[in-house]
Design an enzyme around this catalytic site. Structure first.
Site, mmCIF file in Angstrom:
data_model
loop_
_atom_site.group_PDB
_atom_site.id
_atom_site.type_symbol
_atom_site.label_atom_id
_atom_site.label_comp_id
_atom_site.label_asym_id
_atom_site.label_seq_id
_atom_site.Cartn_x
_atom_site.Cartn_y
_atom_site.Cartn_z
ATOM 1 N N CYS A 51 0.836 -1.213 0.000
ATOM 2 C CA CYS A 51 0.000 0.000 0.000
ATOM 3 C C CYS A 51 0.867 1.259 0.000
ATOM 4 O O CYS A 51 1.474 1.601 1.020
ATOM 5 C CB CYS A 51 -0.931 -0.030 1.212
ATOM 6 S SG CYS A 51 -1.855 1.491 1.488
ATOM 7 N N CYS A 77 -0.129 4.007 2.513
ATOM 8 C CA CYS A 77 0.234 3.600 3.873
ATOM 9 C C CYS A 77 1.658 4.042 4.194
ATOM 10 O O CYS A 77 1.948 4.509 5.303
ATOM 11 C CB CYS A 77 0.125 2.089 4.033
ATOM 12 S SG CYS A 77 -1.535 1.414 3.797
#
Length: 308
Positions: free
Chosen positions: A69, A72
């Site tokens: 991700c 993230c």
């Protein structure tokens, strides 16, 4: 986030996130602080119960992320920086959703990064997606205010491996301990029976009332599939059972406003003679979230306007 107040902190009742890896019932030990230097710590399905208990003393921010991700990786360093600067007033729990599916499922993580908080064992939604540092600071400031309103004001001393202001926990009453043990085993019928016996002994036992309500909620959502339930409810907007199930699932995942809005819309759409089950479920869920919660106050106001 400012109106996302958790319900009353009710000791002995199961947490609504259904993440139940918690210390054994009857323990009188105060929640343990993270180890030295670990205001930011990695948490797994197996160790989540420790962070859940810690949230009864100091607010915990939970960062749900994954290696693949990109957003993230942008957000996590910001979260870590702000938590470190707050010097023990918050703890950051980092959860790799790929490695810890139980936690991801418990928080209904449909997209990441997902950032939630735990205050007194109760989930508080914060935000989804990467946000700028200024917004993180603002949200964390609101979180600390909310935690103080709910009596969660401890701090973690990262250098001394201790939690300041940690209250001593008294052992659970026997029937509460029995219910807690049953919840740990997933035996919700036995837990409900224990709480019912506690209420037979003392009808004003607020913890038993709360525990019984939460166990009944867990019984209703056990084994339910959220996506299937949503599809069924969308296909039948006035099917009371279908709408009640989705509302229960939303409450168990911390989506309080969604649950209340769904049931109030259903109440408004039904003939007067068919409304009783919806009103009863609303009142039950109000009790679970807490009468002082602003979301409950708003929902009660709308319910009253629909009744009169």
């Amino acid at each position: 986030m400012s109106d996302q107040a958790p319900g009353a902190v009710l000791r002995g009742a199961v947490d609504l996130s259904a993440l139940r890896n918690r210390p054994a019932p009857g323990s009188n030990a105060a929640p343990s602080a993270p180890a030295s230097g670990s205001l930011v710590r990695d948490v797994t399905d197996a160790t989540f119960g420790q962070i859940l208990e810690l949230s009864r003393t100091v607010p915990v921010v939970v960062d749900l992320w994954a290696e693949w991700c990109g957003p993230c990786k942008q957000l996590s360093p910001i979260l870590e920086k702000v938590v470190e600067e707050l010097a023990g007033r918050l703890v950051l729990a980092k959860v790799d959703v790929d490695a810890n599916p139980q936690i991801a499922q418990g928080f209904r993580a449909q997209s990441i990064p997902l950032v939630v908080a735990l205050v007194g064992g109760q989930p508080v939604p914060l935000f989804t997606g990467a946000v700028p540092e200024e917004q993180v600071r603002e949200v964390f400031s609101q979180l600390l205010q909310l935690a103080a309103q709910n009596g969660v004001t401890g701090t973690v001393d990262a250098g001394a491996e201790s939690t300041a202001d940690a209250p001593e926990e008294a052992p659970l009453p026997p029937l509460h301990a029995e219910a807690f043990a049953a919840i740990e085993e997933g035996d919700y019928a036995r837990a409900a029976s224990a709480y019912e016996r506690a209420l037979a002994e003392n009808s004003r036992d607020a913890d038993a009332h709360a525990g019984l309500g939460q166990v009944r909620l867990l019984q209703r959502v056990q084994g339910a599939d959220l996506q299937q339930a949503r599809a069924a409810a969308a296909a039948a907007p006035t099917d009371v059972d279908a709408q009640l199930l989705v509302a229960d699932l939303d409450i168990s995942g911390g989506h309080v406003d969604d649950a209340f809005g769904r049931l109030l819309d259903l109440f408004a759409a039904l003939p007067a003679d068919d409304r009783a089950p919806v009103r009863a479920r609303l009142l039950e869920l109000f009790g679970l979230v807490g009468d002082a919660d602003p979301r409950v106050i708003r929902a009660r106001g709308r319910l009253a306007s629909l009744l009169f």
